[in-house]
Motif scaffolding. Structure first.
Motif, PDB file in Angstrom:
ATOM      1  N   MET A   1       0.817  -1.207   0.000  1.00 30.09           N
ATOM      2  CA  MET A   1       0.000   0.000   0.000  1.00 30.09           C
ATOM      3  C   MET A   1       0.854   1.262   0.000  1.00 30.09           C
ATOM      4  N   GLY A   2       1.825   1.333   0.930  1.00 23.88           N
ATOM      5  CA  GLY A   2       2.681   2.524   1.014  1.00 23.88           C
ATOM      6  C   GLY A   2       1.976   3.703   1.645  1.00 23.88           C
ATOM      7  N   PHE A   3       2.691   4.814   1.781  1.00 24.30           N
ATOM      8  CA  PHE A   3       2.095   6.033   2.307  1.00 24.30           C
ATOM      9  C   PHE A   3       1.167   6.629   1.239  1.00 24.30           C
ATOM     10  N   THR A   4      -0.077   6.896   1.627  1.00 25.30           N
ATOM     11  CA  THR A   4      -1.021   7.459   0.661  1.00 25.30           C
ATOM     12  C   THR A   4      -1.328   8.915   0.934  1.00 25.30           C
ATOM     13  N   ASP A   5      -0.942   9.395   2.107  1.00 26.11           N
ATOM     14  CA  ASP A   5      -1.299  10.768   2.475  1.00 26.11           C
ATOM     15  C   ASP A   5      -0.380  11.221   3.595  1.00 26.11           C
ATOM     16  N   LEU A   6       0.362  12.291   3.375  1.00 27.23           N
ATOM     17  CA  LEU A   6       1.249  12.824   4.415  1.00 27.23           C
ATOM     18  C   LEU A   6       0.838  14.243   4.795  1.00 27.23           C
ATOM     19  N   VAL A   7      -0.443  14.558   4.569  1.00 28.40           N
ATOM     20  CA  VAL A   7      -0.951  15.890   4.895  1.00 28.40           C
ATOM     21  C   VAL A   7      -1.903  15.843   6.077  1.00 28.40           C
ATOM     22  N   SER A   8      -2.795  14.842   6.084  1.00 28.38           N
ATOM     23  CA  SER A   8      -3.806  14.754   7.138  1.00 28.38           C
ATOM     24  C   SER A   8      -3.234  14.158   8.411  1.00 28.38           C
ATOM     25  N   ASP A   9      -4.001  14.284   9.506  1.00 28.80           N
ATOM     26  CA  ASP A   9      -3.594  13.684  10.777  1.00 28.80           C
ATOM     27  C   ASP A   9      -3.467  12.172  10.649  1.00 28.80           C
ATOM     28  N   ALA A  10      -4.409  11.572   9.914  1.00 28.68           N
ATOM     29  CA  ALA A  10      -4.370  10.116   9.752  1.00 28.68           C
ATOM     30  C   ALA A  10      -3.106   9.678   9.023  1.00 28.68           C
ATOM     31  N   GLY A  11      -2.766  10.403   7.955  1.00 27.97           N
ATOM     32  CA  GLY A  11      -1.570  10.048   7.199  1.00 27.97           C
ATOM     33  C   GLY A  11      -0.298  10.222   8.010  1.00 27.97           C
ATOM     34  N   LEU A  12      -0.238  11.298   8.809  1.00 33.01           N
ATOM     35  CA  LEU A  12       0.935  11.526   9.656  1.00 33.01           C
ATOM     36  C   LEU A  12       1.028  10.471  10.758  1.00 33.01           C
ATOM     37  N   LYS A  39      10.418  15.337   1.482  1.00 36.79           N
ATOM     38  CA  LYS A  39       9.957  16.405   0.600  1.00 36.79           C
ATOM     39  C   LYS A  39       8.432  16.460   0.493  1.00 36.79           C
ATOM     40  N   ALA A  40       7.772  15.319   0.765  1.00 36.80           N
ATOM     41  CA  ALA A  40       6.313  15.290   0.687  1.00 36.80           C
ATOM     42  C   ALA A  40       5.654  15.956   1.888  1.00 36.80           C
ATOM     43  N   LEU A  41       6.431  16.147   2.959  1.00 35.17           N
ATOM     44  CA  LEU A  41       5.896  16.807   4.153  1.00 35.17           C
ATOM     45  C   LEU A  41       6.004  18.320   4.002  1.00 35.17           C
ATOM     46  N   SER A  42       5.103  19.023   4.659  1.00 33.92           N
ATOM     47  CA  SER A  42       5.103  20.485   4.557  1.00 33.92           C
ATOM     48  C   SER A  42       6.047  21.137   5.564  1.00 33.92           C
ATOM     49  N   GLY A  43       6.515  20.372   6.513  1.00 35.36           N
ATOM     50  CA  GLY A  43       7.411  20.910   7.534  1.00 35.36           C
ATOM     51  C   GLY A  43       7.574  19.885   8.648  1.00 35.36           C
ATOM     52  N   THR A  44       8.214  20.289   9.729  1.00 39.15           N
ATOM     53  CA  THR A  44       8.456  19.378  10.844  1.00 39.15           C
ATOM     54  C   THR A  44       7.137  18.956  11.477  1.00 39.15           C
ATOM     55  N   PRO A  45       6.873  17.657  11.575  1.00 37.10           N
ATOM     56  CA  PRO A  45       5.640  17.207  12.223  1.00 37.10           C
ATOM     57  C   PRO A  45       5.605  17.655  13.691  1.00 37.10           C
ATOM     58  N   ASN A  52       7.844  10.354  16.799  1.00 40.92           N
ATOM     59  CA  ASN A  52       8.759   9.553  15.979  1.00 40.92           C
ATOM     60  C   ASN A  52       9.005  10.214  14.627  1.00 40.92           C
ATOM     61  N   ALA A  53       7.933  10.747  14.029  1.00 44.09           N
ATOM     62  CA  ALA A  53       8.065  11.429  12.739  1.00 44.09           C
ATOM     63  C   ALA A  53       8.876  12.708  12.885  1.00 44.09           C
ATOM     64  N   ALA A  54       8.663  13.446  13.997  1.00 45.59           N
ATOM     65  CA  ALA A  54       9.402  14.693  14.219  1.00 45.59           C
ATOM     66  C   ALA A  54      10.889  14.418  14.406  1.00 45.59           C
ATOM     67  N   ARG A  55      11.206  13.353  15.167  1.00 45.04           N
ATOM     68  CA  ARG A  55      12.618  12.976  15.374  1.00 45.04           C
ATOM     69  C   ARG A  55      13.275  12.636  14.044  1.00 45.04           C
ATOM     70  N   TRP A  56      12.589  11.797  13.262  1.00 44.63           N
ATOM     71  CA  TRP A  56      13.132  11.397  11.956  1.00 44.63           C
ATOM     72  C   TRP A  56      13.298  12.604  11.051  1.00 44.63           C
ATOM     73  N   ILE A  60      16.780  13.765   9.178  1.00 40.94           N
ATOM     74  CA  ILE A  60      16.950  13.772   7.722  1.00 40.94           C
ATOM     75  C   ILE A  60      17.271  15.178   7.225  1.00 40.94           C
ATOM     76  N   ALA A  61      16.757  16.204   7.918  1.00 37.96           N
ATOM     77  CA  ALA A  61      17.047  17.586   7.526  1.00 37.96           C
ATOM     78  C   ALA A  61      18.545  17.866   7.578  1.00 37.96           C
ATOM     79  N   SER A  62      19.269  17.147   8.451  1.00 36.87           N
ATOM     80  CA  SER A  62      20.716  17.362   8.551  1.00 36.87           C
ATOM     81  C   SER A  62      21.460  16.862   7.309  1.00 36.87           C
ATOM     82  N   TYR A  63      20.785  16.047   6.462  1.00 28.57           N
ATOM     83  CA  TYR A  63      21.386  15.540   5.226  1.00 28.57           C
ATOM     84  C   TYR A  63      21.030  16.413   4.022  1.00 28.57           C
ATOM     85  N   GLU A  64      20.335  17.540   4.243  1.00 25.91           N
ATOM     86  CA  GLU A  64      19.734  18.286   3.136  1.00 25.91           C
ATOM     87  C   GLU A  64      20.732  18.635   2.040  1.00 25.91           C
TER      88      GLU A  64
END
Length: 230
Positions: A1-12, A39-45, A52-56, A60-64
């Motif tokens: 299935m994979g990630f289908t939505d990284l905008v809504s609360d459910a997707g995050l 890149k699909a995220l709008s900013g830091t969760p 967990n998402a915010a830590r990750w 990853i931002a340090s590799y920009e």
């Protein structure tokens, strides 16, 4: 299935749960999979809701500046990655109706879901465009190095003051001379040991050494004895 939505609360929430036991989207090091999801995220969760998402994300931002060098398929979309089975209902408000109407596979009059998906995609693209614009405007870090150079004279009769003056007389954009000292090497001969800071993109150390050795009235040879990135 994979990630289908990284905008809504459910997707995050799906992303946050995925990263509960993982440091990276796939494997044990940063790859293009992390870049695509980042890149699909709008900013830091929100760290309070999605720790967990915010830590990750911050990691990853340090590799920009190294995104293009990371391994993996840079063309793969973020939907390629993630869980095989949804961990939460992506659109809970619509789920019960879908279960009750399994026989209605086709909505002849359109669907609110399609409108919501289109709106989510529009918002995501707008945020990605803003992210790219900010990234392009971000000033690049100038890579610099601190170098220690030994300059050896011909003999003990070489005028070391004139030798050092000649060396320091070399002026280049991206080159700054620092402290120096005379170091005994034996038989009354002393070499010049001098520090310098160079901008890596502007200064070729090989060319600089060739220019120093052109002072053949004083200079026998030169060697780089230490080099450290700033």
């Amino acid at each position: 299935m994979g990630f289908t939505d990284l905008v809504s609360d459910a997707g995050l929430t799906v992303l946050n749960n995925w990263l509960l036991t993982r440091s990276y989207i796939t494997g044990y090091s940063a790859t293009q999979a992390d870049v695509a999801v980042f890149k699909a995220l709008s900013g830091t969760p929100d760290a309070a809701k999605y720790p967990n998402a915010a830590r990750w994300y911050k990691h990853i931002a340090s590799y920009e500046d190294e995104f293009t060098t990371l391994s993996g398929d840079a063309s793969a979309p973020y939907t390629t990655y993630g869980p095989e089975v949804a961990e939460v209902t992506i659109n809970p408000a619509k789920a019960p109706a879908a279960e009750e109407e399994d026989d209605e596979d086709v909505d002849l009059f359109g669907s609110d879901d399609e409108e919501e998906d289109a709106e989510a995609a529009r918002i995501r693209e707008e945020r990605l465009a803003e992210y790219r614009k900010k990234k392009e405007a971000k000033p690049k870090t100038t890579a610099k190095s601190v170098v220690t150079l030994d300059v050896k004279p011909w003999d003990d009769e070489t005028n070391m003051e004139e030798l050092e003056a000649a060396v320091r007389g070399i002026e280049k954009d991206g080159l700054v001379w620092g402290a120096s000292k005379l170091v005994p090497v034996g038989f009354g001969i002393r070499k010049l040991q001098i520090n310098l800071v160079v901008e890596d993109e502007k200064i070729s150390l090989d060319e600089l050494q060739e220019q120093i050795q052109d002072f053949d009235d004083w200079v026998q040879s030169s060697d780089i004895v230490a080099m450290q990135k700033l």
